[in-house]
Design a protein around this motif. Sequence first.
Motif, mmCIF file in Angstrom:
data_model
loop_
_atom_site.group_PDB
_atom_site.id
_atom_site.type_symbol
_atom_site.label_atom_id
_atom_site.label_comp_id
_atom_site.label_asym_id
_atom_site.label_seq_id
_atom_site.Cartn_x
_atom_site.Cartn_y
_atom_site.Cartn_z
ATOM 1 N N GLN A 200 0.831 -1.203 0.000
ATOM 2 C CA GLN A 200 0.000 0.000 0.000
ATOM 3 C C GLN A 200 0.866 1.254 0.000
ATOM 4 O O GLN A 200 0.617 2.197 -0.757
ATOM 5 C CB GLN A 200 -0.928 0.001 1.221
ATOM 6 C CG GLN A 200 -1.822 1.232 1.354
ATOM 7 C CD GLN A 200 -3.024 1.192 0.440
ATOM 8 O OE1 GLN A 200 -3.116 0.341 -0.438
ATOM 9 N NE2 GLN A 200 -3.966 2.101 0.639
ATOM 10 N N TRP A 201 1.878 1.262 0.827
ATOM 11 C CA TRP A 201 2.753 2.429 0.912
ATOM 12 C C TRP A 201 3.490 2.646 -0.400
ATOM 13 O O TRP A 201 3.680 3.782 -0.842
ATOM 14 C CB TRP A 201 3.738 2.275 2.062
ATOM 15 C CG TRP A 201 4.838 3.297 2.098
ATOM 16 C CD1 TRP A 201 6.165 3.071 2.217
ATOM 17 C CD2 TRP A 201 4.698 4.731 2.010
ATOM 18 N NE1 TRP A 201 6.869 4.246 2.206
ATOM 19 C CE2 TRP A 201 6.002 5.286 2.081
ATOM 20 C CE3 TRP A 201 3.611 5.591 1.868
ATOM 21 C CZ2 TRP A 201 6.238 6.651 2.013
ATOM 22 C CZ3 TRP A 201 3.851 6.961 1.806
ATOM 23 C CH2 TRP A 201 5.142 7.484 1.880
ATOM 24 N N ARG A 202 3.899 1.552 -1.064
ATOM 25 C CA ARG A 202 4.583 1.711 -2.347
ATOM 26 C C ARG A 202 3.662 2.401 -3.353
ATOM 27 O O ARG A 202 4.077 3.335 -4.050
ATOM 28 C CB ARG A 202 5.027 0.353 -2.892
ATOM 29 C CG ARG A 202 5.721 0.451 -4.251
ATOM 30 C CD ARG A 202 6.000 -0.920 -4.854
ATOM 31 N NE ARG A 202 6.482 -0.770 -6.229
ATOM 32 C CZ ARG A 202 7.767 -0.702 -6.581
ATOM 33 N NH1 ARG A 202 8.710 -0.759 -5.664
ATOM 34 N NH2 ARG A 202 8.108 -0.561 -7.846
ATOM 35 N N LEU A 206 4.883 6.203 -4.643
ATOM 36 C CA LEU A 206 5.271 6.475 -6.025
ATOM 37 C C LEU A 206 4.457 7.637 -6.586
ATOM 38 O O LEU A 206 4.986 8.482 -7.326
ATOM 39 C CB LEU A 206 5.093 5.232 -6.891
ATOM 40 C CG LEU A 206 5.952 4.016 -6.521
ATOM 41 C CD1 LEU A 206 5.889 2.959 -7.621
ATOM 42 C CD2 LEU A 206 7.408 4.395 -6.257
ATOM 43 N N GLN A 207 3.168 7.700 -6.235
ATOM 44 C CA GLN A 207 2.353 8.828 -6.700
ATOM 45 C C GLN A 207 2.731 10.114 -5.972
ATOM 46 O O GLN A 207 2.676 11.206 -6.547
ATOM 47 C CB GLN A 207 0.864 8.518 -6.493
ATOM 48 C CG GLN A 207 0.385 7.264 -7.193
ATOM 49 C CD GLN A 207 0.679 7.261 -8.680
ATOM 50 O OE1 GLN A 207 0.797 8.313 -9.311
ATOM 51 N NE2 GLN A 207 0.820 6.071 -9.256
ATOM 52 N N LEU A 435 13.587 8.480 -4.842
ATOM 53 C CA LEU A 435 12.517 7.514 -5.092
ATOM 54 C C LEU A 435 11.890 7.733 -6.463
ATOM 55 O O LEU A 435 11.645 6.775 -7.203
ATOM 56 C CB LEU A 435 11.443 7.613 -4.008
ATOM 57 C CG LEU A 435 10.230 6.696 -4.209
ATOM 58 C CD1 LEU A 435 10.651 5.229 -4.154
ATOM 59 C CD2 LEU A 435 9.158 6.981 -3.160
ATOM 60 N N PHE A 436 11.638 8.983 -6.809
ATOM 61 C CA PHE A 436 11.033 9.241 -8.113
ATOM 62 C C PHE A 436 11.928 8.757 -9.246
ATOM 63 O O PHE A 436 11.476 8.044 -10.150
ATOM 64 C CB PHE A 436 10.730 10.727 -8.303
ATOM 65 C CG PHE A 436 10.253 11.031 -9.696
ATOM 66 C CD1 PHE A 436 8.962 10.706 -10.079
ATOM 67 C CD2 PHE A 436 11.111 11.581 -10.642
ATOM 68 C CE1 PHE A 436 8.529 10.927 -11.390
ATOM 69 C CE2 PHE A 436 10.682 11.812 -11.941
ATOM 70 C CZ PHE A 436 9.387 11.490 -12.307
ATOM 71 N N VAL A 466 15.081 1.208 -4.370
ATOM 72 C CA VAL A 466 13.694 1.674 -4.273
ATOM 73 C C VAL A 466 13.086 1.208 -2.959
ATOM 74 O O VAL A 466 12.420 1.983 -2.258
ATOM 75 C CB VAL A 466 12.860 1.167 -5.475
ATOM 76 C CG1 VAL A 466 11.373 1.431 -5.252
ATOM 77 C CG2 VAL A 466 13.335 1.838 -6.757
ATOM 78 N N ARG A 467 13.313 -0.069 -2.599
ATOM 79 C CA ARG A 467 12.795 -0.581 -1.320
ATOM 80 C C ARG A 467 13.364 0.207 -0.146
ATOM 81 O O ARG A 467 12.646 0.545 0.801
ATOM 82 C CB ARG A 467 13.132 -2.068 -1.178
ATOM 83 C CG ARG A 467 12.308 -2.985 -2.048
ATOM 84 C CD ARG A 467 12.442 -4.436 -1.590
ATOM 85 N NE ARG A 467 13.818 -4.918 -1.741
ATOM 86 C CZ ARG A 467 14.278 -5.512 -2.846
ATOM 87 N NH1 ARG A 467 13.476 -5.683 -3.892
ATOM 88 N NH2 ARG A 467 15.535 -5.941 -2.896
ATOM 89 N N ASP A 468 14.653 0.511 -0.198
ATOM 90 C CA ASP A 468 15.280 1.262 0.900
ATOM 91 C C ASP A 468 14.678 2.659 1.027
ATOM 92 O O ASP A 468 14.407 3.139 2.136
ATOM 93 C CB ASP A 468 16.792 1.379 0.657
ATOM 94 C CG ASP A 468 17.510 0.046 0.786
ATOM 95 O OD1 ASP A 468 16.920 -0.896 1.359
ATOM 96 O OD2 ASP A 468 18.645 -0.059 0.279
#
Length: 544
Positions: A200-202, A206-207, A435-436, A466-468
């Motif tokens: 859910q957080w991912r 990302l948005q 992250l972006f 990305v996970r980090d």
Amino acid sequence: GHGSNVQGLETTATFIPETDEFEIHSPSMTASKWWAGGLGRTANHAIVVARLILKGEDFGTHNFIVQIRSMEDHKPLKGITIGDIGPKYGYETIDNGFMLFDHVRIPRSALLARFSQVSRDGTYTRPPSSKLSYSTMVFVRARIVADAGRSLARGVTITTRYSAVRRQFRDPVASASDPFFAEGQPKKGIETAVLDYPIQWRRIALQLSTAYALHFASVVVTEMYSDLVARLKKGDLSTLPEVHAATSGLKSLSTDMAAAGLEDLRRACGGHGYSEVSGFPQFIANFLPNVTYEGDNYLLTQQTTRYLLKTFRALKKTPSTKLASLSTSYLAAAAARTPDSPAPRWAVRLSTDLLNSSLVRAAFAHRAGRLVSELATDLDSGSQTWTDSLPDAHRVSRAHCQLLLVDAFAHALESPAAKKLDAGSRAVLARLGDLFALSTLEAEMGEFVADGFVSYQQAKMVRGAVRDALKELRPNAVALVDAWGFSDYLLDSALGRADGKVYETIFEWVSREPLNNGENYPVVKGYETLYKPLFNAKPALSKL
């Protein structure tokens, strides 16, 4: 009849020298004006785009200001047919309309004549450049990029806040940082916040990073437009093609990203996301026209790619060609490459290298340059026609504009406003930029590894990075959306309330529904005559 194909527009404005007037005429049904906002019932004047006809010669499209309704009784003027186009997907309060002209006369002064003029005897004075009209489109598209960022930010605010309040199941691992879980054991009745589940957080994060990237890009293109206007006043058109290409591509990419992102954010709210109380249904419906108006998103990318190809070919022919800005500087390296040049490889050796924004940018620049170079080679060799290569042209524009977004984020981090932030806030913002860039690289990985520039091991490093970044950013989720400063009034969402009173608000709003009040409550009107007879009717027996 001709939305994107402006050159195919049919409405004519023929100069009548005897009366010093233009005659506006719609020669066919497909010449009708359609979709103009405020036209159906409200407007009494309009800017009409028509083909300028002088002494039988067609000088292309020009703009005219035309009175279309009476200032006395608001009725359409003689020769003008106007109406509303009817229900739409969204924006039901806007009276989008249609209009046709039947030999309507207007004075010569009605021509918008800042850059081109028609004299009393019908002599035409051309504008300094045929592309000057692009400046208006540049402004509008820059505003659309900004609106895409704000709209996505609004949606991600709703979903983040709701996910922080909504709890489902118990997962001590996911809730390791939740104060309601003491030493891995939840207090009685407490479940895991949906926001703490990594999937859910991912989706949300990302948005969230995209919304910030689009906002920063809108700042850059607004600055580009302001610089363009200043140059145009001095007669300097040198940056116009570059700005037009950038805003065309970014309008396409930003609205595609925002439209897809808003739908995923709605889905991330579960069943309540489908309800009007979420604030999403009408909001999404009202945003969707952005992908179509001011240029269909797939058609617009052709303009961006044509500019990139032209710049690449110029650099290939003359390496010393002066570039309009740094945004296309990567094309110089791509143009300098020959079949004998050693194959470039990404200089990432350790996972910590992915924190180096210059190295990450290098991957985006290489990918964009390679796609432009390959398309130019295919077109110039004749192995592909322009029509057949349109899917490739779309990919080129997308790659270029993703690089622009990465650059815009980096530019924002070095801005005076960012330097005024405390060190902690700047670090969080920089991590969001990581992250972006990295999540975009991950999503488009096929194009980065296609020529071996990025290796399989490096691709694995990107996924890990990305996970980090997601783990590090999770504690700041709510703060990052609160920073936008949206009021509850603007969000218009029971799920996105700043005070977290989601369920109380849902019940309050639902209680106001007509079916829960007045003559329809507690028994719906018509029960006695329509429903009850069905319940009391004797069942029909089968003939079998």
